[in-house]
Every structure is written in structure tokens, then in C-alpha cells.
Design a protein around this motif. Structure first.
Motif, PDB file in Angstrom:
ATOM      1  N   ALA A  30      -3.399   4.448  16.110  1.00  0.00           N
ATOM      2  CA  ALA A  30      -4.878   4.717  16.373  1.00  0.00           C
ATOM      3  C   ALA A  30      -5.774   3.742  15.896  1.00  0.00           C
ATOM      4  N   SER A  31      -5.454   2.806  14.960  1.00  0.00           N
ATOM      5  CA  SER A  31      -6.306   1.945  14.355  1.00  0.00           C
ATOM      6  C   SER A  31      -5.606   0.554  14.639  1.00  0.00           C
ATOM      7  N   GLY A  32      -4.520   0.629  15.445  1.00  0.00           N
ATOM      8  CA  GLY A  32      -3.933  -0.606  15.812  1.00  0.00           C
ATOM      9  C   GLY A  32      -2.667  -1.078  15.213  1.00  0.00           C
ATOM     10  N   GLY A  33      -1.883  -0.058  14.342  1.00  0.00           N
ATOM     11  CA  GLY A  33      -0.839  -0.098  13.692  1.00  0.00           C
ATOM     12  C   GLY A  33       0.323  -0.086  14.694  1.00  0.00           C
ATOM     13  N   THR A  34       1.460  -0.486  14.155  1.00  0.00           N
ATOM     14  CA  THR A  34       2.647  -0.526  15.048  1.00  0.00           C
ATOM     15  C   THR A  34       3.292   0.819  15.032  1.00  0.00           C
ATOM     16  N   THR A  35       3.038   1.688  13.881  1.00  0.00           N
ATOM     17  CA  THR A  35       3.990   2.670  13.433  1.00  0.00           C
ATOM     18  C   THR A  35       5.524   2.502  13.250  1.00  0.00           C
ATOM     19  N   ASP A  36       5.985   1.139  12.789  1.00  0.00           N
ATOM     20  CA  ASP A  36       7.436   0.958  12.469  1.00  0.00           C
ATOM     21  C   ASP A  36       7.423   0.527  11.136  1.00  0.00           C
ATOM     22  N   GLU A  37       6.428   0.621  10.317  1.00  0.00           N
ATOM     23  CA  GLU A  37       6.386   0.333   9.032  1.00  0.00           C
ATOM     24  C   GLU A  37       7.034   1.381   8.013  1.00  0.00           C
ATOM     25  N   PRO A  56       5.850  10.403  14.653  1.00  0.00           N
ATOM     26  CA  PRO A  56       6.687   9.613  15.394  1.00  0.00           C
ATOM     27  C   PRO A  56       7.043   8.028  14.967  1.00  0.00           C
ATOM     28  N   TYR A  57       7.956   7.500  15.043  1.00  0.00           N
ATOM     29  CA  TYR A  57       8.019   6.143  14.743  1.00  0.00           C
ATOM     30  C   TYR A  57       8.413   5.308  16.034  1.00  0.00           C
ATOM     31  N   TRP A  58       7.796   4.209  16.099  1.00  0.00           N
ATOM     32  CA  TRP A  58       7.989   3.438  17.525  1.00  0.00           C
ATOM     33  C   TRP A  58       9.040   2.310  17.448  1.00  0.00           C
ATOM     34  N   ASP A  59      10.147   2.912  18.077  1.00  0.00           N
ATOM     35  CA  ASP A  59      11.212   1.702  17.996  1.00  0.00           C
ATOM     36  C   ASP A  59      11.983   2.099  19.174  1.00  0.00           C
ATOM     37  N   PRO A  60      11.680   1.451  20.351  1.00  0.00           N
ATOM     38  CA  PRO A  60      12.599   1.486  21.540  1.00  0.00           C
ATOM     39  C   PRO A  60      14.151   1.220  21.482  1.00  0.00           C
ATOM     40  N   ALA A  61      14.534   0.194  20.450  1.00  0.00           N
ATOM     41  CA  ALA A  61      16.062   0.012  20.335  1.00  0.00           C
ATOM     42  C   ALA A  61      16.597   1.040  19.733  1.00  0.00           C
ATOM     43  N   SER A  62      16.142   1.661  18.756  1.00  0.00           N
ATOM     44  CA  SER A  62      16.753   2.806  18.105  1.00  0.00           C
ATOM     45  C   SER A  62      16.798   4.007  19.107  1.00  0.00           C
ATOM     46  N   VAL A  63      15.686   4.158  19.997  1.00  0.00           N
ATOM     47  CA  VAL A  63      15.863   5.459  21.119  1.00  0.00           C
ATOM     48  C   VAL A  63      17.071   5.150  21.850  1.00  0.00           C
ATOM     49  N   GLU A  64      17.033   3.861  22.092  1.00  0.00           N
ATOM     50  CA  GLU A  64      18.198   3.665  23.171  1.00  0.00           C
ATOM     51  C   GLU A  64      19.539   3.807  22.458  1.00  0.00           C
ATOM     52  N   ALA A  65      19.619   3.646  21.393  1.00  0.00           N
ATOM     53  CA  ALA A  65      21.023   3.794  20.521  1.00  0.00           C
ATOM     54  C   ALA A  65      21.059   5.235  20.399  1.00  0.00           C
ATOM     55  N   LEU A  66      19.910   6.077  20.091  1.00  0.00           N
ATOM     56  CA  LEU A  66      20.534   7.648  19.953  1.00  0.00           C
ATOM     57  C   LEU A  66      20.681   8.217  21.284  1.00  0.00           C
ATOM     58  N   GLN A  88      27.044  12.010  15.686  1.00  0.00           N
ATOM     59  CA  GLN A  88      26.509  11.191  14.507  1.00  0.00           C
ATOM     60  C   GLN A  88      26.372   9.823  14.669  1.00  0.00           C
ATOM     61  N   CYS A  89      25.044   9.417  14.100  1.00  0.00           N
ATOM     62  CA  CYS A  89      24.679   8.181  14.419  1.00  0.00           C
ATOM     63  C   CYS A  89      23.989   7.427  13.273  1.00  0.00           C
ATOM     64  N   THR A  90      24.117   6.151  13.112  1.00  0.00           N
ATOM     65  CA  THR A  90      23.465   5.244  12.141  1.00  0.00           C
ATOM     66  C   THR A  90      22.687   4.119  12.899  1.00  0.00           C
ATOM     67  N   ILE A  91      21.550   4.239  12.224  1.00  0.00           N
ATOM     68  CA  ILE A  91      20.671   3.242  12.905  1.00  0.00           C
ATOM     69  C   ILE A  91      19.682   2.428  11.898  1.00  0.00           C
ATOM     70  N   ASP A  92      19.324   1.202  12.282  1.00  0.00           N
ATOM     71  CA  ASP A  92      18.572   0.726  11.503  1.00  0.00           C
ATOM     72  C   ASP A  92      17.145   0.810  11.996  1.00  0.00           C
ATOM     73  N   LEU A  93      16.235   1.991  11.482  1.00  0.00           N
ATOM     74  CA  LEU A  93      15.070   2.377  11.919  1.00  0.00           C
ATOM     75  C   LEU A  93      13.827   1.369  11.713  1.00  0.00           C
ATOM     76  N   GLY A  94      12.836   1.089  12.673  1.00  0.00           N
ATOM     77  CA  GLY A  94      11.734   0.559  12.468  1.00  0.00           C
ATOM     78  C   GLY A  94      11.839  -0.863  11.921  1.00  0.00           C
ATOM     79  N   ARG A 147       6.554  -8.307   5.839  1.00  0.00           N
ATOM     80  CA  ARG A 147       7.821  -8.791   6.795  1.00  0.00           C
ATOM     81  C   ARG A 147       8.352  -7.524   7.264  1.00  0.00           C
ATOM     82  N   GLY A 148       8.850  -7.120   8.399  1.00  0.00           N
ATOM     83  CA  GLY A 148       9.434  -6.083   8.875  1.00  0.00           C
ATOM     84  C   GLY A 148      10.721  -5.640   8.079  1.00  0.00           C
ATOM     85  N   LYS A 149      11.078  -4.516   7.800  1.00  0.00           N
ATOM     86  CA  LYS A 149      12.087  -4.310   7.003  1.00  0.00           C
ATOM     87  C   LYS A 149      12.645  -3.040   7.446  1.00  0.00           C
ATOM     88  N   PRO A 150      13.826  -2.842   8.269  1.00  0.00           N
ATOM     89  CA  PRO A 150      14.285  -1.601   8.815  1.00  0.00           C
ATOM     90  C   PRO A 150      14.889  -0.807   7.719  1.00  0.00           C
TER      91      PRO A 150
END
Length: 508
Positions: A310-317, A336-346, A354-360, A371-374
Motif C-alpha cells: 500500500a506504499s508501493g512495496g512488492t511484498t516479496d522481501e 500474503p506474499y506476492w509470488d505468482p511462480a510459487s502459487v503456480e508450483a503449489l 508436500q512441496c518445497t518452494i523458493d518463496l519471494g 537484491r532479491g533473496k528467496p
């Protein structure tokens, strides 16, 4: 009588790398992207939006309504030129056909490619096709206002609350003044002042000091009839523009203009004298979380305010969730964390898998050297939804929202909500639509600044503000402002007095 209505909202964080495109303007819409006409009415009617009050006024006056566009986007980076032009065009075209009033539901802190003052450009174009038609604008509390905007508007009102629970009422206030104008009972004059001061978003709320007395005085002046409308805008400090800063707008009847100038001076002096009170230093998030982990009872609301969409952040940090896990903090919900790729994987893994993902961590933030760090997480997929829910809380009540597809991953100690679209948790529906009852958890980790209070404030035994990394931080010195008017408090040496940055009446 013919009214042109439009809702065009975006709060632009110019330090964000996420461009805001046309399809982003679908928040609360009945389709992907903006909607028009009957669909725009359907998206607005009965909601806590200013434009809903405009619709009620039109009904009361039996006025014809052309709802040119409903375009609302979650705060993010600069609006693309293509999106801006596509949204502005139908508003201007409708006004050019002729109308008795133009009623706008805007944010006030939008930046588009080529336009640091996007709303000012919209009003300039409207004034070019309608030189004398009343233009009414209801604005967000975080608006950054320019002389161009004020010059072309007739009535301006702003939210008096943060969290914003008086949005419809803000439209009502504007509509009331417009009706007085149409009935020849008032001749509005705009008075405006912008101060050379940035205020931290976490310290802006009119429900407490230092803003409370300032806003109370403004509201009392409007209620008593001293002015037609009085609005204090805290400003949005994460927009690098020449128009950024706290400002005050008074709509005065022409025959009461002198008294309104005195009120403007009083309000501006109050804000300026309290400028230091709008600034706070925050501990490193690791230290804050370590203290929170020792709290004996919950729910403990952990508010990560450095990466708030709501202040322009990505919500994936992911730094705050990563540290929370390292501290062994369990019995928690996060997201909620914004991560379309992880949503698709889940979703591909399916319910119960059982699932392992690299989130955000998919986004770099060069403005703050980040720098982004999942975050690698393993768990069980316990829910999948379409992400749709209707707001039932006090902020934007009745608005229909969509997170896109969502999934819930249970790591054994933390339920993590992952979504295709970013959304600030200002309403409990963000969790309950996915079968999560946040009040049953000891820890609730969300990304927000103040709006969380509307939907979650009453649930918490403890509220802990966590200064996580991101482009929404409260330390203004970390941002490289290049367009901001200087000198500016608190970035520069102590200023000697109030700088007047506001014109008098719009037109002679």
C-alpha cells in the motif's frame, strides 16, 4: 443535468522498480483492468468510496451520469504512459461532450511516465475542454498537491482518517459543497499551502498526535461553517516529486476568505512547529523480532512496514520471515506474499502435497541497494483459492477484491499465504477467505503500515512494528531524491521558517 464521474487512483512509489500498467487498474473492478459505464457503477455503488457518494448525489438531483472510468491500482511504481493516456482519454472525452459538473475520485500522489504531477495533468486537460464547469476532487490523505492541480479545481476534500475509513464521507463533503455551488449558495475559493517537510507514514495518523490536534481543528472549522471544506494532507514521502510534502487545502466561501486565510496560517503553524514529532528512529528488525519472540501471549501482530504494497512495496522481501523462522517463532500465520511462480508450483503440486518452494525474493530494489533473496520453505499445501473476497471491515467496505489465485503452505509451525497479486491486509478477509482464522495464532506477520488497524487492530494483544527492508522504509536518508524541492525537513539543515508554496484563488 449531466455529471461526468471518474475514479482514477494510484499512489506511486517512484523508488519501486515495478511499472504500473493498464491491467493493474483492476482493484475492486468487475473485470481485469478498468471498467466503464454500468460496470463502473456496479463496482462502486454501496461501497466506501467517494464516487459512491457522487452517485447518491446524482440520484438525489435526478442527474444523468456518465461514469467514464473506474480505474484503481494497488500502489506500485510509475504508471506507464500508455496506461495513463488510456485512462485519461475517456474522462476528457466525456467532459468534452458537455456537462454540469465533473466529479473525480482520485488519490493525489500519482506519477506517470512524463508527468510527475499526473493528476494535475488530468485536471489541466479537463479544464482545456471545460473552462468553467465545476471540477470536484476527493483525494487520499496522502496526496501530494501541485499549484497546477489547485489552479484547475473548484472543490477539494481529503480523507480525515488513517486507516481510511471515511472515504464515502469525503465524497459526501465534496458533493455537499458542489450542490451549494450549483444552487448559487456558495462561491468557493481554494486556499492552499504546502510545507517543506516530510512526515513518516507511521506517524501521520489523525487518531493520535502529532496530527490529531491539527486534523481536529480543520474538521471543527468545516463543521462550524467557518469554511466550506478543510483538508490536511500528510503527503506521500516515497514519491520523488517537486510536489511532495504536507499540505493544507481550504475551500472557503468568497465572502469568508479573509477568515479562511487566518485558519490556513493557524494550521500550517501547528504542523510546522511539530515537524520533529513526525520523525522516529526504528530499531533493526532483528532486535525487534527477538523482543517479540519473548512475549508470553498472543495474538502478537508483527507489522513489517518496509515492504508494504500500500506504499508501493512488492511484498516479496523475505528477510523478516526468514529471521522469524531462525528464532523458532511458531504458531503463526504470515502473508500474503506476492509470488505468482510459487502459487503456480503449489497449485500444480495440489492439495495435501508436500512441496518445497523458493518463496519471494524475485525483485531487486536498487533504490535501497537490496537484491532479491528467496526463502526456501517446505510444507504441505492446505488450501487453494481464487483469491476473491468482499471487504467487510470499516475500510473500503463492500469493495470486491482479488488476490488472484492463492495457496496456503503449512510449514508445521507457520501458515504462509502466497498470492498472484499484492494486497495490503487491511481486512481480515485476506486470510479468512482461505480458511485461516488469524486470531487463533500467537503470531500474525503482515506487511503494512497503518491500514492493518482497520481489520486487525482489535485482534491483537500486542502490536509490534518491524522495520524490515524494502522501498517503503521510514529512513528518508536512504533514498536518492532528485526532484524533491529543497531544502526539505528532515533531509536538510534546520529551516528558518515556514515556506509558503501555495497560490490564492484559482481564477479571478
Amino acid at each position: 443535468m449531466r455529471f461526468v464521474l471518474a475514479l482514477f487512483k494510484h499512489e506511486t512509489n517512484t523508488f519501486s522498480t515495478q511499472p504500473t500498467e493498464l491491467q493493474s487498474f483492476s482493484r475492486g473492478s468487475v473485470r481485469e483492468g478498468p471498467c466503464h459505464g454500468v460496470e463502473a457503477v456496479r463496482a462502486s455503488q454501496g461501497t466506501n468510496n467517494a464516487v459512491a457518494a457522487y452517485l447518491d448525489l446524482a440520484k438525489e438531483l435526478n442527474a444523468e451520469v456518465d461514469f467514464a472510468i473506474y480505474a484503481n491500482a494497488v500502489p506500485s511504481g510509475i504508471v506507464t504512459r500508455a496506461a495513463f493516456e488510456a485512462i485519461v482519454a475517456p474522462i476528457v472525452a466525456s467532459a468534452a461532450k458537455g456537462c454540469d459538473a465533473i466529479l473525480l475520485d482520485l488519490h493525489g500522489a500519482m506519477v506517470a511516465e512524463g508527468y510527475l504531477d499526473a493528476e494535475g495533468e488530468l485536471l489541466r486537460r479537463l479544464r482545456a475542454v471545460q473552462s468553467d464547469t465545476p471540477i470536484v476532487a476527493a483525494l487520499d490523505f496522502h496526496a501530494n498537491l501541485s499549484a497546477e492541480f489547485i489552479r484547475h479545481a473548484d472543490v477539494v476534500t481529503g480523507y480525515c482518517t488513517y486507516p481510511h475509513v471515511d472515504v464515502y464521507q469525503t465524497g459526501e463533503r465534496a458533493a455537499r459543497t458542489l450542490r451549494a455551488m450549483l444552487d448559487k449558495r456558495a462561491e468557493p475559493v481554494l486556499l492552499w499551502r504546502r510545507l517543506p517537510m516530510l512526515t513518516q507514514i507511521l506517524n501521520q495518523s489523525p487518531s493520535r498526535q502529532p496530527m490529531k490536534d491539527i486534523m481536529d481543528k480543520a474538521c471543527a472549522a468545516e463543521s462550524s461553517g467557518r469554511v466550506l471544506n478543510a483538508s490536511v494532507f500528510a503527503g506521500f514521502p516515497l514519491a520523488d516529486t517537486p510536489y511532495t510534502g504536507l499540505s493544507i487545502v481550504l475551500v472557503a466561501d468568497k465572502n469568508k476568505q479573509a477568515d479562511a486565510v487566518e485558519l490556513l496560517d493557524e494550521l500550517a503553524d501547528m504542523a510546522w512547529r511539530r515537524r520533529a514529532d513526525f520523525i522516529t528512529e526504528y530499531d533493526p528488525f532483528e532486535k525487534t523480532l527477538a523482543r517479540a519472540a519473548l512475549l508470553p501471549d498472543g495474538p502478537v501482530l508483527l507489522v513489517d512496514h518496509g515492504d508494504n504494497c500500500a506504499s508501493g512495496g512488492t511484498t516479496d522481501e523475505m528477510s523478516v520471515l526468514r529471521e522469524m523462522m531462525a528464532l523458532g517463532m511458531t504458531d503463526a500465520v504470515a502473508g500474503p506474499y506476492w509470488d505468482p511462480a510459487s502459487v503456480e508450483a503449489l497449485i500444480s503440486a495440489g492439495m495435501g502435497a508436500q512441496c518445497t518452494i523458493d518463496l519471494g525474493g524475485k525483485t531487486d530494489m536498487p533504490a535501497v541497494n537490496l537484491r532479491g533473496k528467496p526463502l526456501r520453505v517446505t510444507g504441505t499445501v492446505v488450501n487453494i483459492t481464487d483469491g476473491r473476497y468482499t471487504v467487510t471491515g470499516p475500510m473500503f467496505t463492500g469493495m470486491r477484491l482479488s488476490l488472484g489465485r492463492t495457496a496456503v503452505l503449512d510449514t508445521g509451525g507457520i501458515l504462509i499465504l502466497v498470492s498472484e497479486k499484492p494486497q495490503e491486509p487491511f481486512d481480515a478477509g485476506i486470510f479468512t477467505h482461505a480458511g485461516i482464522l488469524p486470531e487463533t495464532k500467537k503470531f500474525i506477520l503482515i506487511k503494512s503500515k497503518q491500514h492493518f488497524l482497520a481489520g486487525f487492530g482489535s485482534l491483537a494483544k500486542h502490536i509490534v512494528m518491524v522495520a524490515g527492508p524494502g522501498v517503503c522504509g521510514s529512513d528518508f536518508s536512504q533514498f536518492n531524491y532528485t526532484n524533491l524541492e529543497r531544502p526539505m525537513f528532515p533531509l536538510d539543515a534546520e529551516l528558518g521558517g515556514i515556506a509558503l508554496m501555495g497560490p490564492g484563488p484559482r481564477r479571478p
